[in-house]
Design a protein around this motif. Sequence first.
Motif, PDB file in Angstrom:
ATOM      1  N   ALA A   1     -12.286 -16.080   5.249  1.00 38.95           N
ATOM      2  CA  ALA A   1      -9.926 -16.395   5.598  1.00 38.95           C
ATOM      3  C   ALA A   1      -9.658 -15.898   4.690  1.00 38.95           C
ATOM      4  N   ALA A   2     -10.421 -16.609   3.613  1.00 38.99           N
ATOM      5  CA  ALA A   2      -9.441 -16.786   2.108  1.00 38.99           C
ATOM      6  C   ALA A   2      -9.588 -15.666   1.569  1.00 38.99           C
ATOM      7  N   ILE A   3     -10.737 -14.803   1.340  1.00 40.10           N
ATOM      8  CA  ILE A   3     -11.070 -13.636   1.855  1.00 40.10           C
ATOM      9  C   ILE A   3     -10.380 -12.154   1.721  1.00 40.10           C
ATOM     10  N   THR A   4     -10.662 -13.012   3.362  1.00 43.34           N
ATOM     11  CA  THR A   4      -9.402 -11.740   4.015  1.00 43.34           C
ATOM     12  C   THR A   4      -8.347 -11.567   3.541  1.00 43.34           C
ATOM     13  N   GLN A   5      -7.400 -12.518   3.558  1.00 48.34           N
ATOM     14  CA  GLN A   5      -6.044 -13.012   3.249  1.00 48.34           C
ATOM     15  C   GLN A   5      -5.931 -12.853   2.263  1.00 48.34           C
ATOM     16  N   GLY A   6      -6.846 -12.518   0.880  1.00 48.43           N
ATOM     17  CA  GLY A   6      -6.729 -12.537  -0.540  1.00 48.43           C
ATOM     18  C   GLY A   6      -7.028 -11.046  -1.434  1.00 48.43           C
ATOM     19  N   LEU A   7      -8.011 -10.472  -0.426  1.00 49.31           N
ATOM     20  CA  LEU A   7      -8.542  -8.916  -1.356  1.00 49.31           C
ATOM     21  C   LEU A   7      -7.150  -8.304  -1.327  1.00 49.31           C
ATOM     22  N   PHE A   8      -6.735  -7.535   0.082  1.00 47.02           N
ATOM     23  CA  PHE A   8      -5.674  -6.625  -0.366  1.00 47.02           C
ATOM     24  C   PHE A   8      -4.475  -7.328  -1.851  1.00 47.02           C
ATOM     25  N   PRO A   9      -4.272  -8.247  -1.698  1.00 44.73           N
ATOM     26  CA  PRO A   9      -3.856  -8.659  -2.901  1.00 44.73           C
ATOM     27  C   PRO A   9      -3.871  -8.571  -3.926  1.00 44.73           C
ATOM     28  N   ALA A  10      -5.246  -9.219  -3.988  1.00 46.71           N
ATOM     29  CA  ALA A  10      -5.846  -9.016  -5.463  1.00 46.71           C
ATOM     30  C   ALA A  10      -5.858  -7.679  -6.503  1.00 46.71           C
ATOM     31  N   VAL A  11      -6.324  -7.041  -5.632  1.00 44.82           N
ATOM     32  CA  VAL A  11      -6.498  -5.725  -5.287  1.00 44.82           C
ATOM     33  C   VAL A  11      -4.865  -4.727  -5.876  1.00 44.82           C
ATOM     34  N   ALA A  12      -3.930  -4.975  -5.132  1.00 50.26           N
ATOM     35  CA  ALA A  12      -2.941  -4.464  -5.503  1.00 50.26           C
ATOM     36  C   ALA A  12      -2.542  -5.218  -6.514  1.00 50.26           C
ATOM     37  N   VAL A  13      -3.189  -6.436  -6.841  1.00 50.62           N
ATOM     38  CA  VAL A  13      -2.129  -6.618  -7.504  1.00 50.62           C
ATOM     39  C   VAL A  13      -2.484  -5.792  -9.498  1.00 50.62           C
ATOM     40  N   VAL A  14      -4.020  -5.543  -9.565  1.00 47.00           N
ATOM     41  CA  VAL A  14      -5.131  -5.191 -10.563  1.00 47.00           C
ATOM     42  C   VAL A  14      -3.957  -3.717 -10.556  1.00 47.00           C
ATOM     43  N   LEU A  15      -4.231  -3.178  -9.813  1.00 52.50           N
ATOM     44  CA  LEU A  15      -3.894  -1.558  -9.751  1.00 52.50           C
ATOM     45  C   LEU A  15      -2.348  -1.810  -9.491  1.00 52.50           C
ATOM     46  N   LEU A  16      -1.686  -2.344 -10.092  1.00 58.12           N
ATOM     47  CA  LEU A  16      -0.375  -2.430 -10.125  1.00 58.12           C
ATOM     48  C   LEU A  16       0.222  -3.023 -11.210  1.00 58.12           C
ATOM     49  N   VAL A  17      -0.453  -3.876 -11.987  1.00 60.76           N
ATOM     50  CA  VAL A  17      -0.343  -4.015 -13.604  1.00 60.76           C
ATOM     51  C   VAL A  17      -0.794  -2.591 -14.060  1.00 60.76           C
ATOM     52  N   ALA A  18      -2.344  -2.158 -13.693  1.00 59.31           N
ATOM     53  CA  ALA A  18      -2.792  -1.235 -14.414  1.00 59.31           C
ATOM     54  C   ALA A  18      -2.450  -0.131 -14.204  1.00 59.31           C
ATOM     55  N   GLY A  19      -0.817   0.393 -13.546  1.00 60.39           N
ATOM     56  CA  GLY A  19      -0.341   1.527 -13.267  1.00 60.39           C
ATOM     57  C   GLY A  19       0.815   0.912 -14.029  1.00 60.39           C
ATOM     58  N   LEU A  20       1.088   0.009 -14.016  1.00 58.02           N
ATOM     59  CA  LEU A  20       2.429   0.088 -14.367  1.00 58.02           C
ATOM     60  C   LEU A  20       2.438  -0.377 -16.121  1.00 58.02           C
ATOM     61  N   THR A  21       1.225  -0.420 -16.745  1.00 59.64           N
ATOM     62  CA  THR A  21       1.181  -1.141 -18.142  1.00 59.64           C
ATOM     63  C   THR A  21       0.009   0.517 -18.824  1.00 59.64           C
ATOM     64  N   LEU A  22      -0.576   1.036 -18.177  1.00 56.98           N
ATOM     65  CA  LEU A  22      -1.516   2.350 -18.642  1.00 56.98           C
ATOM     66  C   LEU A  22      -0.162   3.286 -18.151  1.00 56.98           C
TER      67      LEU A  22
ATOM     68  N   LEU B   1      -0.903   3.337  -9.876  1.00 51.69           N
ATOM     69  CA  LEU B   1       1.069   2.732  -9.377  1.00 51.69           C
ATOM     70  C   LEU B   1       0.532   2.791  -7.767  1.00 51.69           C
ATOM     71  N   THR B   2       0.887   4.281  -7.416  1.00 50.34           N
ATOM     72  CA  THR B   2       0.248   4.660  -5.706  1.00 50.34           C
ATOM     73  C   THR B   2      -0.099   4.153  -5.093  1.00 50.34           C
ATOM     74  N   ALA B   3      -2.058   4.012  -6.215  1.00 52.00           N
ATOM     75  CA  ALA B   3      -2.592   3.448  -5.061  1.00 52.00           C
ATOM     76  C   ALA B   3      -2.065   1.795  -5.101  1.00 52.00           C
ATOM     77  N   GLY B   4      -1.704   1.201  -5.906  1.00 52.16           N
ATOM     78  CA  GLY B   4      -1.015  -0.260  -5.497  1.00 52.16           C
ATOM     79  C   GLY B   4      -0.262  -0.282  -4.981  1.00 52.16           C
ATOM     80  N   LEU B   5       0.128   0.359  -4.147  1.00 56.62           N
ATOM     81  CA  LEU B   5       1.597   0.480  -3.441  1.00 56.62           C
ATOM     82  C   LEU B   5       0.517   0.805  -2.373  1.00 56.62           C
ATOM     83  N   ILE B   6       0.026   1.477  -2.287  1.00 57.43           N
ATOM     84  CA  ILE B   6      -0.490   1.794  -0.716  1.00 57.43           C
ATOM     85  C   ILE B   6      -1.471   0.557  -0.469  1.00 57.43           C
ATOM     86  N   VAL B   7      -1.917  -0.035  -1.219  1.00 55.63           N
ATOM     87  CA  VAL B   7      -2.854  -1.526  -1.432  1.00 55.63           C
ATOM     88  C   VAL B   7      -2.540  -2.678  -0.661  1.00 55.63           C
ATOM     89  N   ALA B   8      -0.986  -2.814  -1.085  1.00 59.97           N
ATOM     90  CA  ALA B   8       0.291  -4.187  -1.170  1.00 59.97           C
ATOM     91  C   ALA B   8       0.858  -3.272   0.547  1.00 59.97           C
TER      92      ALA B   8
END
Length: 128
Positions: free
Chosen positions: A107-128, A2-9
């Motif tokens: 540009a799309a990858i630059t714009q979307g990489l942090f949000p994508a990683v944040a979503v994955v980490l947050l979902v994992a952090g909230l459900t595990l 969760l903390t990692a997801g928040l940092i990436v967010a």
Amino acid sequence: MLTAGLIVATLAAVLHAYIFVMESLTWTSPRTRAVFGTTEQEAQATRQLAFNQGFYNLFLGVVTLIGVVAVFAGFTAVGAALVFAGVGPMLAAAVVLLVSARDKARAAITQGLFPAVAVVLLVAGLTL
């Protein structure tokens, strides 16, 4: 996780604040025109559109940061909802850019990489 997801967010929010600066404040400058691949004439013609778009990016970043602060303050459900409300559209916009303009893949990858990683980490952090 969760903390990692928040940092990436938070990194996603900072990146979108920088995009705000480019789109709303320095759109016609040579450096920003080089980043977006526009001519001086194109930048002048699209200045108002870019100004408005920049504020969308800023608002997404602000919502994300408010959510991060809320989670750290102990309001996990509300904070997580706000973080997802911020990074979700960031990721969706990156996907739209990638699908609609293949030449803007970097540009799309630059714009979307942090949000994508944040979503994955947050979902994992909230459900595990």
